[in-house]
Every structure is written in structure tokens, then in C-alpha cells.
Write an enzyme that holds these catalytic residues in place. Structure first.
Site, short mmCIF file in Angstrom:
data_model
loop_
_atom_site.label_atom_id
_atom_site.label_comp_id
_atom_site.label_asym_id
_atom_site.label_seq_id
_atom_site.Cartn_x
_atom_site.Cartn_y
_atom_site.Cartn_z
CB SER A 20 35.94 14.10 18.29
OG SER A 20 35.13 13.10 18.86
CE LYS A 68 31.61 4.07 19.02
NZ LYS A 68 30.71 4.46 20.13
N GLY A 127 16.96 0.11 24.75
CA GLY A 127 17.79 -0.17 23.59
C GLY A 127 18.70 -1.34 23.87
N GLY A 129 21.52 -2.14 21.48
CA GLY A 129 22.61 -2.10 20.51
C GLY A 129 23.97 -1.95 21.16
NE ARG A 152 10.98 0.38 17.95
CZ ARG A 152 11.79 1.41 18.11
NH1 ARG A 152 13.10 1.19 18.24
NH2 ARG A 152 11.32 2.64 18.17
#
Length: 283
Positions: A20, A68, A127, A129, A152
Site C-alpha cells: 500500500s 477489518k 475458500g 473466509g 474444507r
């Protein structure tokens, strides 16, 4: 008129890997703004105390993992993407408090469009998440109506299925260790960069996965990227790394810090975007 000499930072833990500072420095240099952009290692426990130390010379923050969620809770207002995702990666600091945004969603959508996926009907996510949440929202904005999610633990897909119902997207759970039977034109991998997948698992996902869009831009190539290359005999044209998403979401952050609005284009934005891309390619 924008105040000269303002400070911005990216926070997270770890933070040394963040690109960033390079991206934002290139943008503000191109815009002729003498703004400073640094980095600070901050974890969830210290976030509130660190936020309280910032003075009026601080314009905003970029947030990476694991902040976050706590940034979402700290924001006085939220844009729609942040509200739906439960994640804030951008805080605009104002006298009335911090205002939260999620530019990951727009970053993914803009970069997918730049790679020819301006419209998507069906896709697969690998995924379940926080990044998968932003990816699902990006796919919805591009028109997706059905998204298969490989995880998973299939029960981990439940929050994505609930979000999908709010977005008009049918979410179907698939086991990551089972062959992905349904062919799709696009697969989005949202696993962390260091995640490991056995070759047979990665190959099963790749078999009918169309183009791979992997949000990872470090730790390259990922296990899935290697599986795609094995399927294509080493041809990497159907594998897209996440560096473009990184640039696009940072551009939206710059819009927020400059104009307070992720939808307000910057002056001479094409030149700004080019400078930002060159900054990360050069390192």
C-alpha cells in the site's frame, strides 16, 4: 481545497509485506499532493488505543488482516459494501468520526472486468473466509446468479449462503476434498497465500474450473495456480494473480481519501492508475 501535508497509514499485523505505501505514494505524487503514507503494525487488541492517538492531520487508514472486523465496529457510518460484508478495509477520518468502506469488493469487480469478465453468470469460490465474502459480493455485482463454494468444512459456507440470498445469488456448498463436478467459466481462489493444497485436490478443482482468478499476489505461484498450469501444459494464460485487484482497490481508497467517495473519479485518473501499476511492477 484539500489540506496539504496530511498523513495516511496502512495498519495490520503482520504489515511488513504491504504494498500500500508504494501504491498510495505513486497516486499522491501524480496528483501533486504532498501527503505522507506510512505503515504501522497494529493488532486487534491495540486498535482502539492506536485510533485514539490520531490527530487532525490524519486523513485516513487502510486496514488489512486482522483489523477489518474491528474497523467495521469502530466506523460511525458504513457504505453498502462494508455493511453487507461485515468488513472495513478503509477508514476516512473526519471530525464527526471514522467512516468505513470496503474497497475489496470493487477492486475484485473492476479487475475481473478488466480481464474480460464484465458479466458473470456462474462461478466457483475456493475458500469461505472474509475474502470470499468480498469475492461473492463482487460476483453478484457482475451479475452472477449461482456460485459454488469449495470449503474444507461445508458448514462454513452457511454465512455465504445467507449473504447470497440477500444478493439474489444461489450459493451451493462443495467439499474441497471432493472432485468439483460442475464446470464453470471462472474460479476465484480466496485462500491465504501460504495455504497448502494436495495435488489431487488442486487438480480436481482445476479440472472444470475455467479461468483461475487467485486473489493472492505474493506467495506465487499458489498450489491452485500450479494445478491450472499442469492442466494447461504450462500455459499460464488462464491464471490471473491478484496484483490487479490490489491496485484497483487502492485506487478506490485514493478516491475516498481525496473526495470522500469511492465512486468519484480522480482528476486524470488514467494517469494515476498507470503510476500505481508501475509502482508495484517495479518492485
Amino acid at each position: 481545497m484539500l489540506t496539504p501535508g496530511l498523513s495516511l497509514e496502512v495498519w495490520g499485523d503482520p504489515i511488513e509485506h504491504s504494498r500500500s505505501p508504494e501504491l498510495h505514494a505513486a497516486a499522491y505524487r501524480t496528483l501533486g499532493l504532498d501527503w505522507r503514507y506510512g505503515r504501522r503494525r497494529v493488532d486487534e487488541a491495540s486498535f482502539a488505543d492506536e485510533l485514539a492517538t490520531l490527530g487532525t492531520d490524519h486523513r485516513g487508514l487502510s486496514l488489512t488482516m486482522p483489523l477489518k472486523g474491528v474497523a467495521h465496529r469502530a466506523a460511525r457510518t458504513l457504505d453498502r459494501r462494508a455493511e453487507l460484508s461485515g468488513a472495513v478495509n478503509t477508514l476516512l477520518l473526519a471530525p464527526d468520526g471514522p467512516h468505513g468502506f470496503n474497497t475489496d469488493v470493487g477492486g475484485i469487480a473492476r479487475d475481473l472486468a478488466a480481464h474480460g469478465f464484465a458479466e458473470v453468470d456462474e462461478a466457483r469460490l475456493v475458500g469461505s473466509g472474509a475474502t470470499a465474502t468480498s469475492a461473492l459480493m463482487a460476483l453478484a455485482e457482475l451479475g452472477a446468479r449461482r456460485v459454488h463454494v469449495c470449503a474444507r468444512r461445508p458448514e462454513a459456507v452457511a454465512p455465504l449462503a445467507e449473504l447470497g440470498s440477500r444478493l439474489g445469488v444461489t450459493v451451493a456448498a462443495e467439499r474441497l476434498d471432493a472432485a468439483a463436478a460442475a464446470p464453470v467459466p471462472l474460479t476465484l481462489a480466496t485462500l491465504p497465500g501460504g495455504a497448502s493444497l494436495a495435488d489431487d485436490v488442486a487438480d480436481a478443482v482445476a479440472a472444470h474450473g475455467g479461468t483461475l482468478y487467485d486473489v493472492v499476489y505474493g506467495h506465487w505461484p499458489t498450489d491452485l495456480a500450479r494445478a491450472w498450469q499442469r492442466r494447461a501444459g504450462g500455459d499460464a494464460r488462464e491464471v490471473i494473480a491478484g496484483i490487479g485487484m490490489l491496485v484497483e482497490q487502492a485506487l478506490l481508497q485514493v478516491r475516498i481519501f481525496v473526495a470522500g467517495d469511492p465512486d468519484a473519479p480522480l482528476p486524470d485518473e488514467d494517469r494515476v492508475l498507470t503510476a500505481m501499476r508501475e509502482a508495484v511492477i517495479a518492485h
